[in-house]
Design a protein around this motif. Sequence first.
Motif, PDB file in Angstrom:
ATOM      1  N   GLU A  47     101.890 -30.411 118.302  1.00  0.00           N
ATOM      2  CA  GLU A  47     102.338 -29.013 118.320  1.00  0.00           C
ATOM      3  C   GLU A  47     103.592 -28.850 119.170  1.00  0.00           C
ATOM      4  O   GLU A  47     104.541 -28.168 118.778  1.00  0.00           O
ATOM      5  CB  GLU A  47     101.226 -28.102 118.839  1.00  0.00           C
ATOM      6  CG  GLU A  47     101.662 -26.700 119.202  1.00  0.00           C
ATOM      7  CD  GLU A  47     102.190 -25.875 118.027  1.00  0.00           C
ATOM      8  OE1 GLU A  47     102.893 -24.876 118.286  1.00  0.00           O
ATOM      9  OE2 GLU A  47     101.905 -26.213 116.868  1.00  0.00           O
ATOM     10  N   ARG A  51     107.085 -27.625 117.662  1.00  0.00           N
ATOM     11  CA  ARG A  51     107.621 -26.348 118.136  1.00  0.00           C
ATOM     12  C   ARG A  51     108.981 -26.510 118.808  1.00  0.00           C
ATOM     13  O   ARG A  51     109.930 -25.788 118.507  1.00  0.00           O
ATOM     14  CB  ARG A  51     106.637 -25.686 119.111  1.00  0.00           C
ATOM     15  CG  ARG A  51     107.134 -24.396 119.734  1.00  0.00           C
ATOM     16  CD  ARG A  51     106.109 -23.775 120.669  1.00  0.00           C
ATOM     17  NE  ARG A  51     104.879 -23.468 119.994  1.00  0.00           N
ATOM     18  CZ  ARG A  51     104.596 -22.287 119.419  1.00  0.00           C
ATOM     19  NH1 ARG A  51     105.475 -21.318 119.452  1.00  0.00           N
ATOM     20  NH2 ARG A  51     103.448 -22.097 118.820  1.00  0.00           N
ATOM     21  N   TYR A  52     109.095 -27.459 119.728  1.00  0.00           N
ATOM     22  CA  TYR A  52     110.301 -27.539 120.562  1.00  0.00           C
ATOM     23  C   TYR A  52     111.362 -28.510 120.057  1.00  0.00           C
ATOM     24  O   TYR A  52     112.518 -28.390 120.413  1.00  0.00           O
ATOM     25  CB  TYR A  52     109.920 -27.858 122.007  1.00  0.00           C
ATOM     26  CG  TYR A  52     109.107 -26.742 122.618  1.00  0.00           C
ATOM     27  CD1 TYR A  52     109.705 -25.519 122.913  1.00  0.00           C
ATOM     28  CD2 TYR A  52     107.754 -26.890 122.842  1.00  0.00           C
ATOM     29  CE1 TYR A  52     108.959 -24.476 123.447  1.00  0.00           C
ATOM     30  CE2 TYR A  52     106.993 -25.854 123.377  1.00  0.00           C
ATOM     31  CZ  TYR A  52     107.611 -24.649 123.673  1.00  0.00           C
ATOM     32  OH  TYR A  52     106.876 -23.625 124.197  1.00  0.00           O
ATOM     33  N   VAL A  53     110.964 -29.477 119.228  1.00  0.00           N
ATOM     34  CA  VAL A  53     111.952 -30.408 118.692  1.00  0.00           C
ATOM     35  C   VAL A  53     112.412 -29.969 117.307  1.00  0.00           C
ATOM     36  O   VAL A  53     113.604 -29.959 117.009  1.00  0.00           O
ATOM     37  CB  VAL A  53     111.400 -31.855 118.654  1.00  0.00           C
ATOM     38  CG1 VAL A  53     112.377 -32.801 117.975  1.00  0.00           C
ATOM     39  CG2 VAL A  53     111.054 -32.339 120.053  1.00  0.00           C
ATOM     40  N   PHE A  54     111.459 -29.569 116.470  1.00  0.00           N
ATOM     41  CA  PHE A  54     111.784 -29.220 115.083  1.00  0.00           C
ATOM     42  C   PHE A  54     111.786 -27.716 114.816  1.00  0.00           C
ATOM     43  O   PHE A  54     111.996 -27.297 113.680  1.00  0.00           O
ATOM     44  CB  PHE A  54     110.807 -29.916 114.129  1.00  0.00           C
ATOM     45  CG  PHE A  54     110.891 -31.409 114.188  1.00  0.00           C
ATOM     46  CD1 PHE A  54     111.977 -32.080 113.650  1.00  0.00           C
ATOM     47  CD2 PHE A  54     109.893 -32.147 114.802  1.00  0.00           C
ATOM     48  CE1 PHE A  54     112.057 -33.463 113.702  1.00  0.00           C
ATOM     49  CE2 PHE A  54     109.969 -33.525 114.867  1.00  0.00           C
ATOM     50  CZ  PHE A  54     111.051 -34.193 114.322  1.00  0.00           C
ATOM     51  N   ASN A  55     111.497 -26.924 115.864  1.00  0.00           N
ATOM     52  CA  ASN A  55     111.448 -25.466 115.714  1.00  0.00           C
ATOM     53  C   ASN A  55     110.574 -25.042 114.534  1.00  0.00           C
ATOM     54  O   ASN A  55     110.916 -24.164 113.745  1.00  0.00           O
ATOM     55  CB  ASN A  55     112.863 -24.880 115.578  1.00  0.00           C
ATOM     56  CG  ASN A  55     112.877 -23.391 115.843  1.00  0.00           C
ATOM     57  OD1 ASN A  55     112.008 -22.872 116.548  1.00  0.00           O
ATOM     58  ND2 ASN A  55     113.851 -22.703 115.274  1.00  0.00           N
ATOM     59  N   SER A  56     109.437 -25.703 114.408  1.00  0.00           N
ATOM     60  CA  SER A  56     108.511 -25.435 113.308  1.00  0.00           C
ATOM     61  C   SER A  56     107.073 -25.443 113.833  1.00  0.00           C
ATOM     62  O   SER A  56     106.311 -26.386 113.593  1.00  0.00           O
ATOM     63  CB  SER A  56     108.703 -26.510 112.229  1.00  0.00           C
ATOM     64  OG  SER A  56     107.860 -26.273 111.144  1.00  0.00           O
ATOM     65  N   PRO A  57     106.684 -24.403 114.577  1.00  0.00           N
ATOM     66  CA  PRO A  57     105.341 -24.395 115.178  1.00  0.00           C
ATOM     67  C   PRO A  57     104.231 -24.372 114.128  1.00  0.00           C
ATOM     68  O   PRO A  57     104.431 -23.916 113.001  1.00  0.00           O
ATOM     69  CB  PRO A  57     105.335 -23.108 116.006  1.00  0.00           C
ATOM     70  CG  PRO A  57     106.389 -22.251 115.405  1.00  0.00           C
ATOM     71  CD  PRO A  57     107.420 -23.168 114.809  1.00  0.00           C
TER      72      PRO A  57
END
Length: 187
Positions: A47, A51-57
């Motif tokens: 997660e 969330r923080y690397v791919f901006n896809s939570p």
Amino acid sequence: MSIKQPVSQNHTFEDEQPKNKLDAAIISAGNWLSLLFIFTVLISFYEVVMRYVFNSPTIWVHETASFIGGSLFVIGGLYAFAANKHVRVVLIYDVVSERTRHYLNLVHHIIGIIFSALMAYGAYTLAENAWFSPSGELRLNTSGSAWNPPFPALLKAIIFVAFCILTIQFLLHLIAEIKVLRKHSHV
């Protein structure tokens, strides 16, 4: 440098052995189920990366991790009792005779049976309401989130089953304690 843990003068290796087949099964299952903590760490790491690397939570990790953790903590109570690692007031317990300890155990187990049976009843009513509509039709309560899994209903069922098992554990421990006292009284 090693730090030594204080050990009760009355502590024996037998205290850590399961007292019956149910305790042994709980310890074995608990050891395997504890691996789910690793799974929880892995999906939580997933997660964070998403969330923080791919901006896809994700929409599922938080609720899944909470459900697994909550379930394991409920089962952990059974495990602690089965492994004789539960909280005990050793201030009193360790200064009395072995026979008095057996009587204290009797009181503990009787109160435990009453408590866990009442908690099982309360958990049953919560689980029943979470699993069935007022008309009796099967419908699992869900979390109400965007993902909306039935984790609340499942956790209430786990709590109910755990308290039923705990009641049986207390009963088996009470029977074993009575047998020990009878054996000592015939000696």
